[in-house]
Design a protein around this motif. Structure first.
Motif, mmCIF file in Angstrom:
data_model
loop_
_atom_site.group_PDB
_atom_site.id
_atom_site.type_symbol
_atom_site.label_atom_id
_atom_site.label_comp_id
_atom_site.label_asym_id
_atom_site.label_seq_id
_atom_site.Cartn_x
_atom_site.Cartn_y
_atom_site.Cartn_z
ATOM 1 N N UNK A 1 -72.163 -0.372 4.830
ATOM 2 C CA UNK A 1 -71.395 0.858 4.824
ATOM 3 C C UNK A 1 -70.034 0.601 4.172
ATOM 4 N N UNK A 2 -69.483 1.613 3.578
ATOM 5 C CA UNK A 2 -68.200 1.538 2.880
ATOM 6 C C UNK A 2 -67.037 1.419 3.860
ATOM 7 N N UNK A 3 -65.956 0.820 3.395
ATOM 8 C CA UNK A 3 -64.740 0.741 4.196
ATOM 9 C C UNK A 3 -63.988 2.068 4.170
ATOM 10 N N UNK A 4 -64.388 2.976 3.286
ATOM 11 C CA UNK A 4 -63.727 4.275 3.180
ATOM 12 C C UNK A 4 -64.275 5.248 4.207
ATOM 13 N N UNK A 5 -63.427 6.149 4.627
ATOM 14 C CA UNK A 5 -63.784 7.179 5.593
ATOM 15 C C UNK A 5 -63.462 8.543 4.996
ATOM 16 N N UNK A 6 -64.161 9.607 5.428
ATOM 17 C CA UNK A 6 -63.804 10.939 4.957
ATOM 18 C C UNK A 6 -62.324 11.223 5.204
ATOM 19 N N UNK A 7 -61.683 11.785 4.207
ATOM 20 C CA UNK A 7 -60.253 12.104 4.298
ATOM 21 C C UNK A 7 -59.349 11.049 3.690
ATOM 22 N N UNK A 8 -59.889 9.849 3.407
ATOM 23 C CA UNK A 8 -59.076 8.794 2.794
ATOM 24 C C UNK A 8 -58.616 9.223 1.407
ATOM 25 N N UNK A 9 -57.359 8.931 1.081
ATOM 26 C CA UNK A 9 -56.839 9.158 -0.266
ATOM 27 C C UNK A 9 -57.033 7.872 -1.053
ATOM 28 N N UNK A 10 -57.709 7.981 -2.189
ATOM 29 C CA UNK A 10 -58.015 6.839 -3.041
ATOM 30 C C UNK A 10 -57.814 7.263 -4.493
ATOM 31 N N UNK A 30 -68.915 10.103 3.110
ATOM 32 C CA UNK A 30 -69.303 8.713 2.892
ATOM 33 C C UNK A 30 -70.720 8.550 3.436
ATOM 34 N N UNK A 31 -71.655 8.227 2.552
ATOM 35 C CA UNK A 31 -73.053 8.084 2.964
ATOM 36 C C UNK A 31 -73.294 6.699 3.562
ATOM 37 N N UNK A 32 -74.176 6.598 4.565
ATOM 38 C CA UNK A 32 -74.455 5.307 5.194
ATOM 39 C C UNK A 32 -75.047 4.286 4.228
ATOM 40 N N UNK A 33 -75.848 4.738 3.282
ATOM 41 C CA UNK A 33 -76.456 3.841 2.302
ATOM 42 C C UNK A 33 -75.518 3.727 1.096
ATOM 43 N N UNK A 34 -74.979 2.533 0.813
ATOM 44 C CA UNK A 34 -74.038 2.369 -0.296
ATOM 45 C C UNK A 34 -74.584 2.857 -1.644
ATOM 46 N N UNK A 35 -75.911 2.855 -1.815
ATOM 47 C CA UNK A 35 -76.504 3.311 -3.071
ATOM 48 C C UNK A 35 -76.315 4.814 -3.283
ATOM 49 N N UNK A 36 -76.030 5.538 -2.216
ATOM 50 C CA UNK A 36 -75.829 6.985 -2.322
ATOM 51 C C UNK A 36 -74.383 7.335 -2.630
ATOM 52 N N UNK A 37 -73.493 6.367 -2.577
ATOM 53 C CA UNK A 37 -72.111 6.568 -2.981
ATOM 54 C C UNK A 37 -71.274 7.367 -2.009
ATOM 55 N N UNK A 38 -70.196 7.899 -2.543
ATOM 56 C CA UNK A 38 -69.213 8.657 -1.781
ATOM 57 C C UNK A 38 -68.935 9.939 -2.556
ATOM 58 N N UNK A 39 -68.991 11.070 -1.867
ATOM 59 C CA UNK A 39 -68.582 12.321 -2.492
ATOM 60 C C UNK A 39 -67.061 12.363 -2.456
ATOM 61 N N UNK A 40 -66.443 12.615 -3.606
ATOM 62 C CA UNK A 40 -64.993 12.688 -3.693
ATOM 63 C C UNK A 40 -64.583 14.056 -4.232
ATOM 64 N N UNK A 41 -63.399 14.487 -3.858
ATOM 65 C CA UNK A 41 -62.862 15.748 -4.352
ATOM 66 C C UNK A 41 -61.543 15.472 -5.053
ATOM 67 N N UNK A 42 -61.454 15.915 -6.308
ATOM 68 C CA UNK A 42 -60.207 15.794 -7.054
ATOM 69 C C UNK A 42 -59.212 16.823 -6.524
ATOM 70 N N UNK A 43 -57.951 16.614 -6.800
ATOM 71 C CA UNK A 43 -56.925 17.537 -6.343
ATOM 72 C C UNK A 43 -57.134 18.943 -6.906
#
Length: 60
Positions: A1-10, A30-43
């Motif tokens: 699992x990723x070290x990132x959490x929903x709401x993190x600014x990166x 943040x998806x549990x399977x690293x292959x599925x990645x992370x959904x991010x939202x731009x400003x």
């Protein structure tokens, strides 16, 4: 699992142009399977899916 959490600014660090490296984003899902990645939202509201390896913590 990723070290990132929903709401993190990166920022992006993929080497791609869309979104460009250094673009500030918010981790949305943040998806549990690293292959599925992370959904991010731009400003500006656009959403992308990116692997955690393409993100870096925002400078504090």
């Amino acid at each position: 699992m990723s070290a990132y959490q929903p709401g993190d600014r990166v920022h992006t660090a993929t080497g791609d142009r869309d979104p460009a490296d250094g673009t500030p984003v918010t981790a949305k899902r943040v998806y549990p399977d690293p292959a599925h990645g992370i959904d991010i939202t731009l400003d500006d509201g656009h959403t992308f899916n990116i692997l955690a390896s393409g993100l870096e913590p925002e400078d504090t």
